[in-house]
Motif scaffolding. Structure first.
Motif, PDB file in Angstrom:
ATOM      1  N   GLU A 104       0.824  -1.203   0.000  1.00  0.00           N
ATOM      2  CA  GLU A 104       0.000   0.000   0.000  1.00  0.00           C
ATOM      3  C   GLU A 104       0.863   1.260   0.000  1.00  0.00           C
ATOM      4  O   GLU A 104       0.522   2.263  -0.635  1.00  0.00           O
ATOM      5  CB  GLU A 104      -0.937  -0.019   1.205  1.00  0.00           C
ATOM      6  CG  GLU A 104      -2.016  -1.093   1.130  1.00  0.00           C
ATOM      7  CD  GLU A 104      -2.892  -1.118   2.374  1.00  0.00           C
ATOM      8  OE1 GLU A 104      -2.502  -0.456   3.370  1.00  0.00           O
ATOM      9  OE2 GLU A 104      -3.941  -1.789   2.353  1.00  0.00           O
ATOM     10  N   ALA A 108       0.821   4.401  -2.627  1.00  0.00           N
ATOM     11  CA  ALA A 108       0.315   5.658  -2.078  1.00  0.00           C
ATOM     12  C   ALA A 108       0.639   6.880  -2.942  1.00  0.00           C
ATOM     13  O   ALA A 108      -0.209   7.770  -3.093  1.00  0.00           O
ATOM     14  CB  ALA A 108       0.840   5.847  -0.658  1.00  0.00           C
ATOM     15  N   LEU A 111      -2.127   6.503  -5.745  1.00  0.00           N
ATOM     16  CA  LEU A 111      -3.525   6.311  -5.365  1.00  0.00           C
ATOM     17  C   LEU A 111      -3.892   6.998  -4.058  1.00  0.00           C
ATOM     18  O   LEU A 111      -5.070   7.054  -3.708  1.00  0.00           O
ATOM     19  CB  LEU A 111      -3.834   4.809  -5.250  1.00  0.00           C
ATOM     20  CG  LEU A 111      -3.577   3.977  -6.518  1.00  0.00           C
ATOM     21  CD1 LEU A 111      -3.917   2.515  -6.267  1.00  0.00           C
ATOM     22  CD2 LEU A 111      -4.398   4.518  -7.688  1.00  0.00           C
ATOM     23  N   GLY A 112      -2.883   7.514  -3.342  1.00  0.00           N
ATOM     24  CA  GLY A 112      -3.160   8.134  -2.061  1.00  0.00           C
ATOM     25  C   GLY A 112      -3.243   7.104  -0.949  1.00  0.00           C
ATOM     26  O   GLY A 112      -3.255   5.888  -1.183  1.00  0.00           O
ATOM     27  N   SER A 113      -3.326   7.594   0.276  1.00  0.00           N
ATOM     28  CA  SER A 113      -3.374   6.712   1.445  1.00  0.00           C
ATOM     29  C   SER A 113      -4.820   6.473   1.873  1.00  0.00           C
ATOM     30  O   SER A 113      -5.641   7.394   1.868  1.00  0.00           O
ATOM     31  CB  SER A 113      -2.584   7.321   2.608  1.00  0.00           C
ATOM     32  OG  SER A 113      -1.240   7.536   2.239  1.00  0.00           O
ATOM     33  N   GLY A 114      -5.109   5.246   2.248  1.00  0.00           N
ATOM     34  CA  GLY A 114      -6.429   4.903   2.752  1.00  0.00           C
ATOM     35  C   GLY A 114      -7.508   4.817   1.699  1.00  0.00           C
ATOM     36  O   GLY A 114      -8.697   4.793   2.044  1.00  0.00           O
ATOM     37  N   ASN A 115      -7.142   4.760   0.424  1.00  0.00           N
ATOM     38  CA  ASN A 115      -8.151   4.707  -0.636  1.00  0.00           C
ATOM     39  C   ASN A 115      -8.403   3.290  -1.155  1.00  0.00           C
ATOM     40  O   ASN A 115      -9.244   3.111  -2.029  1.00  0.00           O
ATOM     41  CB  ASN A 115      -7.707   5.590  -1.816  1.00  0.00           C
ATOM     42  CG  ASN A 115      -7.659   7.060  -1.433  1.00  0.00           C
ATOM     43  OD1 ASN A 115      -8.418   7.499  -0.582  1.00  0.00           O
ATOM     44  ND2 ASN A 115      -6.759   7.804  -2.059  1.00  0.00           N
ATOM     45  N   LEU A 116      -7.690   2.309  -0.643  1.00  0.00           N
ATOM     46  CA  LEU A 116      -7.843   0.937  -1.127  1.00  0.00           C
ATOM     47  C   LEU A 116      -8.702   0.134  -0.160  1.00  0.00           C
ATOM     48  O   LEU A 116      -8.455   0.133   1.059  1.00  0.00           O
ATOM     49  CB  LEU A 116      -6.471   0.265  -1.262  1.00  0.00           C
ATOM     50  CG  LEU A 116      -5.494   0.928  -2.248  1.00  0.00           C
ATOM     51  CD1 LEU A 116      -4.157   0.217  -2.211  1.00  0.00           C
ATOM     52  CD2 LEU A 116      -6.065   0.921  -3.652  1.00  0.00           C
ATOM     53  N   PRO A 117      -9.712  -0.543  -0.666  1.00  0.00           N
ATOM     54  CA  PRO A 117     -10.524  -1.400   0.219  1.00  0.00           C
ATOM     55  C   PRO A 117      -9.700  -2.558   0.755  1.00  0.00           C
ATOM     56  O   PRO A 117      -8.772  -3.044   0.096  1.00  0.00           O
ATOM     57  CB  PRO A 117     -11.657  -1.890  -0.699  1.00  0.00           C
ATOM     58  CG  PRO A 117     -11.143  -1.701  -2.088  1.00  0.00           C
ATOM     59  CD  PRO A 117     -10.195  -0.555  -2.057  1.00  0.00           C
ATOM     60  N   ASP A 118     -10.030  -2.995   1.963  1.00  0.00           N
ATOM     61  CA  ASP A 118      -9.254  -4.045   2.612  1.00  0.00           C
ATOM     62  C   ASP A 118      -9.328  -5.373   1.872  1.00  0.00           C
ATOM     63  O   ASP A 118      -8.400  -6.194   1.970  1.00  0.00           O
ATOM     64  CB  ASP A 118      -9.743  -4.242   4.063  1.00  0.00           C
ATOM     65  CG  ASP A 118      -9.461  -3.002   4.912  1.00  0.00           C
ATOM     66  OD1 ASP A 118      -8.558  -2.241   4.543  1.00  0.00           O
ATOM     67  OD2 ASP A 118     -10.166  -2.816   5.932  1.00  0.00           O
TER      68      ASP A 118
END
Length: 301
Positions: A104, A108, A111-118
């Motif tokens: 991730e 980042a 795509l940036g941080s925290g934008n990917l589903p788990d």
């Protein structure tokens, strides 16, 4: 009338060609700027080569294993298994399996941080350090991973090393070409200034000629005068270039600008370059002035 060249006066060339700050100061500034830019170009070419060597060394000393996610399999366990298998292959010194957080972090910047589903499957990476004394074991490692039934692929980074070398050669070529172009520009500026100085002192030159001074004596006066001017301008330009190179190397510039910044490697090459620059500037100014003045004098008499 004697044709013997009269001895120079006690004041040397300066007595016959006294300094003219109105003409010398702008020429000094222009010459110093050209020397500064030439030194920056040379240091930039050197920096490109050093950066390329460092980057290719890092790329060629490691390979990467990519673990593709497969349904009903734990990608983290597969990455750890790939690391254990890699350590059994000759020519590999270490293998480190990275987790999903590492993958991730690699994504980042795009795509940036925290934008990917788990639940989004991501490939995991295994970083492998190679023994430089042995040939790269890429094929043997890939065969071992395939035999273990892992969905993995080996990237030996060779294509990236080739791209870095090509970029370094391009940057070097541009830097050296700019340095030679600036040297040519400096020679042209000095030749123009020498002709202007000759025209401004034509009465003195005519008097010297009547007294028996030969063209080479007059050209020598201009040669010595412009050598000193070029030497002083070279010292100023080289000192400024060295200061800029040190500041650029100490600063935290972006990595993608490394090829375009001068680099101070703290080795004798940079010091020799900066010490040689004033001498070359003085020699270029002296030769240009002598040739320009000699050419004009031949056309006058």
């Amino acid at each position: 009338m004697s044709n013997r060249v009269p001895p120079p006066p006690a004041g040397g060339a300066g007595a016959l060609l006294p300094p003219d700050s109105g003409r010398d100061r702008p020429l000094f500034v222009v010459a110093a700027i050209l020397v500064f830019l030439a030194c920056i170009a040379a240091l930039g070419a050197r920096g490109a080569w050093l950066q390329a060597q460092n980057w290719t060394s890092d790329l060629e000393s490691s390979i990467t294993i990519q673990i593709r996610p497969v349904e009903l399999r734990d990608a983290q366990l597969d990455a750890e298994e790939a690391a254990r298998i890699a350590l059994t292959v000759p020519g590999i010194l270490s293998a480190t399996a990275h987790d999903r957080a590492h993958a991730e972090a690699l994504l980042a910047p795009w795509l940036g941080s925290g934008n990917l589903p788990d639940d989004l499957p991501l490939p995991l990476m295994v970083e492998v350090q190679l023994d430089p004394q042995l040939p790269p074991p890429g094929d043997a490692l890939q065969a071992a991973l395939d035999a273990a039934g892992l969905s993995a692929s080996v990237d030996d980074n060779s294509r990236w090393a080739g791209a870095v070398r090509r970029a370094a050669r391009t940057a070097q070529t541009l830097g050296l070409a700019m340095m030679f172009l600036l040297a040519g520009a400096a020679a042209a500026v000095v030749a123009f200034a020498a002709r202007a100085s000759l025209a401004a002192r034509i009465n003195v030159i005519d008097a010297l000629h009547i007294c028996g001074a030969e063209d080479r004596f007059v050209a020598g006066l201009f040669e010595r005068r412009f050598f000193m001017l070029g030497l002083k301008a070279g010292i100023a330009g080289a000192a400024c270039a060295g200061l800029v190179a040190v500041l650029a190397s100490l600063g935290q510039g972006p990595a993608d600008m490394a090829f375009f910044l001068p680099h101070w490697a703290m080795d004798p090459f940079e010091l020799a370059l900066l010490l040689l620059a004033p001498v070359l500037a003085g020699a270029t100014a002296a030769i240009s002035a002598r040739l320009a003045v000699a050419s004009d004098l031949r056309g006058r008499w």
